[in-house]
Design an enzyme around this catalytic site. Structure first.
Site, short mmCIF file in Angstrom:
data_model
loop_
_atom_site.label_atom_id
_atom_site.label_comp_id
_atom_site.label_asym_id
_atom_site.label_seq_id
_atom_site.Cartn_x
_atom_site.Cartn_y
_atom_site.Cartn_z
N LEU A 35 0.81 -1.21 0.00
CA LEU A 35 0.00 0.00 0.00
C LEU A 35 0.85 1.26 0.00
CD1 LEU A 35 -2.78 -1.01 2.58
CD2 LEU A 35 -3.00 -0.85 0.08
N GLY A 36 2.06 1.19 0.53
CA GLY A 36 2.90 2.38 0.56
C GLY A 36 4.15 2.15 1.38
N GLY A 38 7.30 4.60 3.50
CA GLY A 38 7.79 5.91 3.92
C GLY A 38 9.18 5.81 4.50
N GLY A 41 8.85 3.26 7.67
CA GLY A 41 8.26 1.93 7.62
C GLY A 41 7.44 1.69 6.38
N VAL A 43 3.61 0.01 4.65
CA VAL A 43 2.20 -0.32 4.88
C VAL A 43 1.81 -1.35 3.83
CG1 VAL A 43 -0.16 0.53 5.10
CG2 VAL A 43 1.76 2.02 5.72
N LYS A 60 0.86 -1.58 9.23
CA LYS A 60 1.94 -0.59 9.21
C LYS A 60 3.07 -1.10 10.08
CE LYS A 60 2.90 4.32 10.00
NZ LYS A 60 2.31 5.65 10.34
N ASP A 151 0.19 16.61 11.94
CA ASP A 151 0.53 16.40 10.53
C ASP A 151 -0.76 16.36 9.71
OD1 ASP A 151 2.24 16.19 8.39
OD2 ASP A 151 2.52 14.02 8.58
#
Length: 313
Positions: A35-36, A38, A41, A43, A60, A151
């Site tokens: 999913l992603g 960064g 870490g 996801v 995550k 954020d």
């Protein structure tokens, strides 16, 4: 007229324990897809082994043990139970002690993605009023539990095919009250620069409960304005503004201007959020009573938001 409300530390109340996960292990989860990723870490989309094919989650996982990741895990524990925050089902430990969080999967992605799918066409006011209402309810829950998000931006507002919008990604969040009545100063010099309020650019900027909550309100104002106009409100014509450029614009320039096409109600709402002096900024409780949110047609707003989310999936 904006009325005074209780300070965040006066609204603080004990929080329930996180959902029990003693019988669930990381090895019980099967990876479905990515999913992603960064700086801290990854996801992934996962499914519980042997469970329903429709029961999917977002996992995550931090790359390594980190104080910020530990803070995020604690934030998820103490803020559980709100329908306006992405739900955490369980928290695990990896082989090196790094935390991994099993989260509710929001299948429509972020509102940042929705804007891109609409080719930067902003949201109509009825749908935007619904987003603002849900965000304020989520922030009220966070702040009452002694947490500032820090954020706030479209990419951290997640949507699903039911038309729900929830606040997610608490990796920059800070706990300013760990017990009722406690008042801690926390770092507010964190988060995405384009959504930071002027006071957060001070060297090693720190704030107590009121200041930390006021920082979230500025981020909400910038986010609402971006969702309406379809473009970044701060230096919209600069493709990749530097930290220094953003600092100069936010701290020494005028607050972003709401387009003339906006209603007076929306203009008033954004203006209340984007006061450069945090002491003059509207509070979450005051903004929940603002006509832009309080006088919306809730049914029509919910339908408008859901239609936009579905058409972009």
């Amino acid at each position: 007229m904006i009325r005074p409300c209780a300070a965040p530390h006066e609204m603080f109340r004990p929080f329930p324990a996180a959902p029990a996960s003693a019988e669930l292990k990381l090895s019980d989860l099967d990876k479905v897809g990515d999913l992603g990723e960064g700086a801290c870490g990854t996801v992934t989309k996962v499914r519980l082994r042997g469970g329903s094919s429709s029961a999917v989650f977002a996992l995550k996982t931090a790359y390594y043990p980190d104080p910020n990741a530990e803070e995020e895990a604690e934030v998820l524990r103490r803020t559980s139970g709100s329908p306006h925050l992405v739900r955490c089902h369980a928290i695990f430990r990896g082989a090196a002690g790094e935390p991994a969080m099993l989260l509710e999967l929001m299948d429509a992605g972020s509102l940042g993605r929705v804007l891109l799918a609409r080719r930067r066409a902003g949201l109509p006011e009825p749908a935007l009023a619904e987003v603002a209402s849900r965000c304020l309810a989520g922030l009220a829950h966070l702040h009452s539990r002694g947490v500032a998000h820090l954020d706030f931006k479209p990419d951290n507002l997640l949507a699903n095919s039911r038309g729900d919008v929830k606040i997610g990604d608490f990796s920059e969040s800070r706990i300013f009250s760990r017990t009722p009545g406690e008042r801690l100063e926390v770092s507010i010099a964190v988060g995405s620069t384009a959504y930071m309020s002027p006071e957060r650019f001070a060297p090693d900027a720190r704030a107590g409960p009121r200041g930390a909550c006021a920082a979230d309100v500025w981020g909400l104002g910038v986010t609402v304005l971006e969702l309406f106009s379809g473009r970044r409100p701060i230096l919209p014509d600069v493709q990749r503004p530097s930290w220094g450029m953003l600092m100069e614009a936010i701290c020494h320039g005028e607050p972003p201007v709401v387009p003339e096409s906006a209603s007076s109600s929306l203009r008033g709402f954004v203006t209340a959020c984007l006061q450069k002096d945090p002491r003059r900024r509207g509070t979450v409780a005051q903004l929940l009573a603002h006509p832009f949110v309080a006088r919306r047609d809730a049914g029509a707003s919910r339908r408008a938001l859901r239609e936009i989310i579905l058409e972009t999936m």
